[in-house]
Write an enzyme that holds these catalytic residues in place. Structure first.
Site, PDB file in Angstrom:
ATOM      1  N   PHE A  58      12.146  -1.107  -0.154  1.00  0.00           N
ATOM      2  CA  PHE A  58      11.519  -2.263  -0.809  1.00  0.00           C
ATOM      3  C   PHE A  58      11.044  -1.965  -2.233  1.00  0.00           C
ATOM      4  O   PHE A  58      10.443  -2.826  -2.881  1.00  0.00           O
ATOM      5  CB  PHE A  58      10.352  -2.787   0.034  1.00  0.00           C
ATOM      6  CG  PHE A  58       9.264  -1.773   0.308  1.00  0.00           C
ATOM      7  CD1 PHE A  58       8.273  -1.498  -0.634  1.00  0.00           C
ATOM      8  CD2 PHE A  58       9.223  -1.102   1.536  1.00  0.00           C
ATOM      9  CE1 PHE A  58       7.277  -0.576  -0.386  1.00  0.00           C
ATOM     10  CE2 PHE A  58       8.223  -0.164   1.793  1.00  0.00           C
ATOM     11  CZ  PHE A  58       7.246   0.099   0.826  1.00  0.00           C
ATOM     12  N   THR A  92      -1.666  -4.588   5.559  1.00  0.00           N
ATOM     13  CA  THR A  92      -0.636  -4.800   4.530  1.00  0.00           C
ATOM     14  C   THR A  92       0.104  -6.115   4.751  1.00  0.00           C
ATOM     15  O   THR A  92       0.332  -6.879   3.813  1.00  0.00           O
ATOM     16  CB  THR A  92       0.377  -3.632   4.564  1.00  0.00           C
ATOM     17  OG1 THR A  92      -0.345  -2.396   4.469  1.00  0.00           O
ATOM     18  CG2 THR A  92       1.370  -3.731   3.422  1.00  0.00           C
ATOM     19  N   ARG A 103      -6.496 -10.575   2.438  1.00  0.00           N
ATOM     20  CA  ARG A 103      -5.072 -10.830   2.644  1.00  0.00           C
ATOM     21  C   ARG A 103      -4.827 -11.961   3.642  1.00  0.00           C
ATOM     22  O   ARG A 103      -3.891 -12.741   3.493  1.00  0.00           O
ATOM     23  CB  ARG A 103      -4.361  -9.537   3.074  1.00  0.00           C
ATOM     24  CG  ARG A 103      -4.104  -8.605   1.873  1.00  0.00           C
ATOM     25  CD  ARG A 103      -3.628  -7.250   2.292  1.00  0.00           C
ATOM     26  NE  ARG A 103      -3.139  -6.452   1.174  1.00  0.00           N
ATOM     27  CZ  ARG A 103      -2.941  -5.139   1.225  1.00  0.00           C
ATOM     28  NH1 ARG A 103      -3.177  -4.487   2.352  1.00  0.00           N
ATOM     29  NH2 ARG A 103      -2.508  -4.489   0.175  1.00  0.00           N
ATOM     30  N   ASN A 113       1.235  -9.662  -1.189  1.00  0.00           N
ATOM     31  CA  ASN A 113       0.036  -9.627  -0.353  1.00  0.00           C
ATOM     32  C   ASN A 113      -1.285  -9.599  -1.133  1.00  0.00           C
ATOM     33  O   ASN A 113      -2.272  -9.035  -0.683  1.00  0.00           O
ATOM     34  CB  ASN A 113       0.123  -8.488   0.662  1.00  0.00           C
ATOM     35  CG  ASN A 113       0.295  -7.137   0.002  1.00  0.00           C
ATOM     36  OD1 ASN A 113       0.243  -7.033  -1.217  1.00  0.00           O
ATOM     37  ND2 ASN A 113       0.461  -6.098   0.795  1.00  0.00           N
ATOM     38  N   HIS A 116      -4.194  -5.028  -4.076  1.00  0.00           N
ATOM     39  CA  HIS A 116      -3.969  -3.606  -3.809  1.00  0.00           C
ATOM     40  C   HIS A 116      -5.321  -2.951  -3.541  1.00  0.00           C
ATOM     41  O   HIS A 116      -6.329  -3.340  -4.131  1.00  0.00           O
ATOM     42  CB  HIS A 116      -3.327  -2.937  -5.027  1.00  0.00           C
ATOM     43  CG  HIS A 116      -3.390  -1.436  -4.987  1.00  0.00           C
ATOM     44  ND1 HIS A 116      -2.493  -0.680  -4.274  1.00  0.00           N
ATOM     45  CD2 HIS A 116      -4.262  -0.563  -5.543  1.00  0.00           C
ATOM     46  CE1 HIS A 116      -2.810   0.599  -4.405  1.00  0.00           C
ATOM     47  NE2 HIS A 116      -3.881   0.704  -5.175  1.00  0.00           N
TER      48      HIS A 116
END
Ligand code: ATP
Ligand code: MG
Length: 138
Positions: A58, A92, A103, A113, A116
């Protein structure tokens, strides 16, 4: 430095107008903002920041996403900052995030999302220094 963590409000949350609400949640949870700036990462900079994920499938998607639009970067201070902030942001994948986490409220997908959060004291210091000179860390 062990009471500090580093965060970014990612391009999805910025574009969706959630910056103010997320900063409000961060303050309400007892974190003190000791450095903050809004900026737009180049693909090179985003790639360098997430270099640890270089071999992951990804990675390309992540770099493209993180350089798509402006972000807000900040260093946060609180006792047990790294662990407590990871709890505040949630898993996550927002589908797995607990109710009331940033989130769960604001992320749209596993890739996009919203925020961080550093995963260790060591990385918190490295990531904070990536964005802020010592003169900009209060
Ligand atoms: P962050 O480091 O951004 O706080 P994290 O520590 O919860 O997130 P990591 O495993 O470090 O998760 O992954 C970094 C970022 O890469 C994730 O936040 C997400 O945006 C993206 N990501 C992770 N796994 C995937 C995946 N399987 N597919 C797409 N994007 C992913
Ligand atoms: Mg991570």
């Amino acid at each position: 430095m062990s009471n500090r963590t580093f965060t970014m409000i990612k391009p999805d949350a910025t574009a969706n107008g959630h910056t103010g609400a997320i900063l409000q949640m961060i303050n309400a949870a007892g974190f003190r903002i000791v450095a903050m700036k809004m900026t737009h990462l180049s693909a090179d900079k985003a790639g360098a920041f997430y270099a640890v994920h270089k071999e992951r499938p990804f990675y390309g998607e992540l770099v493209e996403f993180m350089s798509r639009g402006p972000i807000t970067a900040a260093i946060l201070e609180k006792e047990n900052a790294v662990e407590d902030f990871r709890k505040l942001i949630g898993a996550t994948n927002p589908a797995n995030a607990d109710a009331g986490t940033i989130r769960k409220l604001y992320a749209t997908s596993l890739g996009e999302n919203a925020v961080h959060g550093s995963d260790s004291n060591e990385n918190a210091a490295i990531e904070g220094d990536f964005f802020f000179s010592k003169l900009e860390q209060f």
